[in-house]
Design a protein around this motif. Sequence first.
Motif, PDB file in Angstrom:
ATOM      1  N   HIS A   1       0.817  -1.215   0.000  1.00 51.93           N
ATOM      2  CA  HIS A   1       0.000   0.000   0.000  1.00 51.93           C
ATOM      3  C   HIS A   1       0.853   1.269   0.000  1.00 51.93           C
ATOM      4  CE1 HIS A   1      -4.325  -1.281   1.168  1.00 51.93           C
ATOM      5  NE2 HIS A   1      -3.801  -2.088   0.275  1.00 51.93           N
ATOM      6  N   ARG A   2       1.938   1.265   0.788  1.00 53.41           N
ATOM      7  CA  ARG A   2       2.790   2.459   0.871  1.00 53.41           C
ATOM      8  C   ARG A   2       3.315   2.847  -0.512  1.00 53.41           C
ATOM      9  NH1 ARG A   2       5.381   5.651   4.334  1.00 53.41           N
ATOM     10  NH2 ARG A   2       7.453   6.434   3.804  1.00 53.41           N
ATOM     11  N   GLU A   3       3.874   1.883  -1.235  1.00 48.02           N
ATOM     12  CA  GLU A   3       4.406   2.147  -2.570  1.00 48.02           C
ATOM     13  C   GLU A   3       3.300   2.492  -3.556  1.00 48.02           C
ATOM     14  OE1 GLU A   3       5.069  -0.707  -0.803  1.00 48.02           O
ATOM     15  OE2 GLU A   3       7.079  -0.158  -0.107  1.00 48.02           O
TER      16      GLU A   3
ATOM     17  N   ASN B   1      -6.963   2.504   0.133  1.00 50.66           N
ATOM     18  CA  ASN B   1      -8.096   3.081   0.870  1.00 50.66           C
ATOM     19  C   ASN B   1      -7.642   4.320   1.637  1.00 50.66           C
ATOM     20  OD1 ASN B   1      -7.185   2.268   3.631  1.00 50.66           O
ATOM     21  ND2 ASN B   1      -7.431   0.216   2.751  1.00 50.66           N
ATOM     22  N   LEU B   2      -8.607   5.118   2.059  1.00 46.97           N
ATOM     23  CA  LEU B   2      -8.291   6.378   2.735  1.00 46.97           C
ATOM     24  C   LEU B   2      -7.460   6.180   3.999  1.00 46.97           C
ATOM     25  CD1 LEU B   2     -11.613   8.413   2.352  1.00 46.97           C
ATOM     26  CD2 LEU B   2      -9.378   8.989   1.393  1.00 46.97           C
ATOM     27  N   GLY B   3      -7.762   5.160   4.754  1.00 48.99           N
ATOM     28  CA  GLY B   3      -7.018   4.910   5.984  1.00 48.99           C
ATOM     29  C   GLY B   3      -5.534   4.654   5.751  1.00 48.99           C
ATOM     30  N   SER B   4      -5.203   4.126   4.566  1.00 52.03           N
ATOM     31  CA  SER B   4      -3.797   3.833   4.256  1.00 52.03           C
ATOM     32  C   SER B   4      -2.948   5.094   4.204  1.00 52.03           C
ATOM     33  CB  SER B   4      -3.684   3.106   2.914  1.00 52.03           C
ATOM     34  OG  SER B   4      -4.243   1.829   2.997  1.00 52.03           O
ATOM     35  N   ILE B   5      -3.538   6.200   3.777  1.00 51.26           N
ATOM     36  CA  ILE B   5      -2.777   7.452   3.688  1.00 51.26           C
ATOM     37  C   ILE B   5      -2.284   7.857   5.066  1.00 51.26           C
ATOM     38  CG2 ILE B   5      -2.882   9.923   3.153  1.00 51.26           C
ATOM     39  CD1 ILE B   5      -4.838   9.216   0.875  1.00 51.26           C
ATOM     40  N   GLY B   6      -3.194   7.911   6.031  1.00 50.39           N
ATOM     41  CA  GLY B   6      -2.809   8.284   7.389  1.00 50.39           C
ATOM     42  C   GLY B   6      -1.865   7.282   8.024  1.00 50.39           C
ATOM     43  N   TYR B   7      -2.111   6.010   7.783  1.00 51.28           N
ATOM     44  CA  TYR B   7      -1.281   4.965   8.383  1.00 51.28           C
ATOM     45  C   TYR B   7       0.150   5.036   7.864  1.00 51.28           C
ATOM     46  CZ  TYR B   7       0.493   0.374   9.652  1.00 51.28           C
ATOM     47  OH  TYR B   7       1.263  -0.645  10.158  1.00 51.28           O
ATOM     48  N   HIS B   8       0.321   5.188   6.562  1.00 50.33           N
ATOM     49  CA  HIS B   8       1.662   5.135   5.976  1.00 50.33           C
ATOM     50  C   HIS B   8       2.378   6.483   5.911  1.00 50.33           C
ATOM     51  CE1 HIS B   8       1.617   0.931   4.860  1.00 50.33           C
ATOM     52  NE2 HIS B   8       0.416   1.086   4.363  1.00 50.33           N
ATOM     53  N   TYR B   9       1.612   7.583   5.793  1.00 52.16           N
ATOM     54  CA  TYR B   9       2.257   8.886   5.583  1.00 52.16           C
ATOM     55  C   TYR B   9       1.862   9.950   6.605  1.00 52.16           C
ATOM     56  CZ  TYR B   9       3.970   7.017   1.231  1.00 52.16           C
ATOM     57  OH  TYR B   9       4.633   6.261   0.305  1.00 52.16           O
ATOM     58  N   GLY B  10       0.857   9.691   7.394  1.00 50.56           N
ATOM     59  CA  GLY B  10       0.427  10.673   8.387  1.00 50.56           C
ATOM     60  C   GLY B  10      -0.640  11.612   7.871  1.00 50.56           C
TER      61      GLY B  10
ATOM     62  N   LEU C   1       0.460   3.931  -2.877  1.00 52.96           N
ATOM     63  CA  LEU C   1       0.042   5.303  -2.583  1.00 52.96           C
ATOM     64  C   LEU C   1       1.015   6.314  -3.193  1.00 52.96           C
ATOM     65  CD1 LEU C   1      -1.058   4.920   1.136  1.00 52.96           C
ATOM     66  CD2 LEU C   1      -2.529   5.695  -0.744  1.00 52.96           C
ATOM     67  N   LEU C   2       2.303   6.065  -3.026  1.00 50.39           N
ATOM     68  CA  LEU C   2       3.311   6.986  -3.559  1.00 50.39           C
ATOM     69  C   LEU C   2       3.200   7.079  -5.079  1.00 50.39           C
ATOM     70  CD1 LEU C   2       5.677   8.835  -2.790  1.00 50.39           C
ATOM     71  CD2 LEU C   2       7.193   6.875  -3.151  1.00 50.39           C
ATOM     72  N   GLU C   3       3.084   5.956  -5.750  1.00 47.37           N
ATOM     73  CA  GLU C   3       2.953   5.968  -7.214  1.00 47.37           C
ATOM     74  C   GLU C   3       1.655   6.652  -7.645  1.00 47.37           C
ATOM     75  OE1 GLU C   3       5.340   5.185  -9.427  1.00 47.37           O
ATOM     76  OE2 GLU C   3       6.550   4.977  -7.608  1.00 47.37           O
ATOM     77  N   GLY C   4       0.570   6.362  -6.947  1.00 40.94           N
ATOM     78  CA  GLY C   4      -0.705   7.016  -7.261  1.00 40.94           C
ATOM     79  C   GLY C   4      -0.641   8.520  -7.037  1.00 40.94           C
ATOM     80  N   ALA C   5       0.017   8.935  -5.958  1.00 35.38           N
ATOM     81  CA  ALA C   5       0.157  10.371  -5.663  1.00 35.38           C
ATOM     82  C   ALA C   5       1.000  11.051  -6.731  1.00 35.38           C
ATOM     83  CB  ALA C   5       0.773  10.570  -4.279  1.00 35.38           C
ATOM     84  N   LYS C   6       2.055  10.385  -7.199  1.00 41.37           N
ATOM     85  CA  LYS C   6       2.888  10.968  -8.261  1.00 41.37           C
ATOM     86  C   LYS C   6       2.065  11.182  -9.530  1.00 41.37           C
ATOM     87  CE  LYS C   6       6.747   8.487  -8.631  1.00 41.37           C
ATOM     88  NZ  LYS C   6       7.897   7.576  -8.378  1.00 41.37           N
ATOM     89  N   ARG C   7       1.263  10.197  -9.901  1.00 43.00           N
ATOM     90  CA  ARG C   7       0.428  10.348 -11.099  1.00 43.00           C
ATOM     91  C   ARG C   7      -0.590  11.474 -10.918  1.00 43.00           C
ATOM     92  NH1 ARG C   7       1.023   4.717 -10.818  1.00 43.00           N
ATOM     93  NH2 ARG C   7      -1.021   4.407  -9.847  1.00 43.00           N
TER      94      ARG C   7
END
Length: 194
Positions: free
Chosen positions: A3-5, A35-44, A7-13
Motif C-alpha cells: 500500500h505504501r508504494e 483506501n483512505l485509511g492507508s494514507i494516514g497509516y503510511h504517511y500521516g 500510494l506513492l505511485e498514485g500520488a505521483k500520477r
Amino acid sequence: MGHREDLLEGAKRCLLEKGFVRTTARDIVKESGTNLGSIGYHYGSKDALLVEAYIALVEPMGTDFDGARTGAGAGESSLERFRRVWENVIRSVPEMRPIWMMTLEVITQRERLAGIRELLIGAQKEGTAGMAALFTGIEESELPDDVIESEGRFYTTLLNGLMVQWLFDPESATTAEQLTEGLRRVMDRAAETG
C-alpha cells in the motif's frame, strides 16, 4: 508493491495530472487502488504523502542536469561546467514541464498549501545542496555549509528564474550560453573593480 508504494505511485500520477491544489485524498486512493485509511497509516497525512511524491519526482532531475545525457567533460573549466549544467537543465524543460509547473504552483499558492509548504521548506536545503554539488563537482555529503548557503542558494535562485522564463516563453528565454557569458562578464567586472 504494498500500500505504501502504491500510494506513492498514485500520488505521483495525481500530481502530474492535477497538481497539489486539485489533488484530493480520494483521487490518490482511486489512482492507487488503496483506501483512505492507508494514507494516514503510511504517511500521516495527504500533504505529507504529496510532498514525498513531489520529492520522488524531482530527485532524478539532478542526474539529468549533471550530465547523464551529455556526459561530463574531463578537465572542463568551471565556466564550461556551468554552461553544460545549464544546457542540461534547459533540455529538461519540455519533458519535465509538469514538475516545473508544480513547483510554480507551490510558490504561487502558498496560502492554500500551508501544510505542504512547511514540509517542502524542510526539503529545500537538500535541493540547495544538490545544486551546489552539481556546479562545484564536490560530493554533496562533503559540501561545507558555507558553500551550500552561498553557492547553493545562488544556483537555486538562478534555477528558479530560468525555470519561470522557459515556462512562460521558451522563444525569448535565456540560453545556457547567454547565462554563461553573463557570469563571465560579471566575474571580469568584479576582478577589475577589486
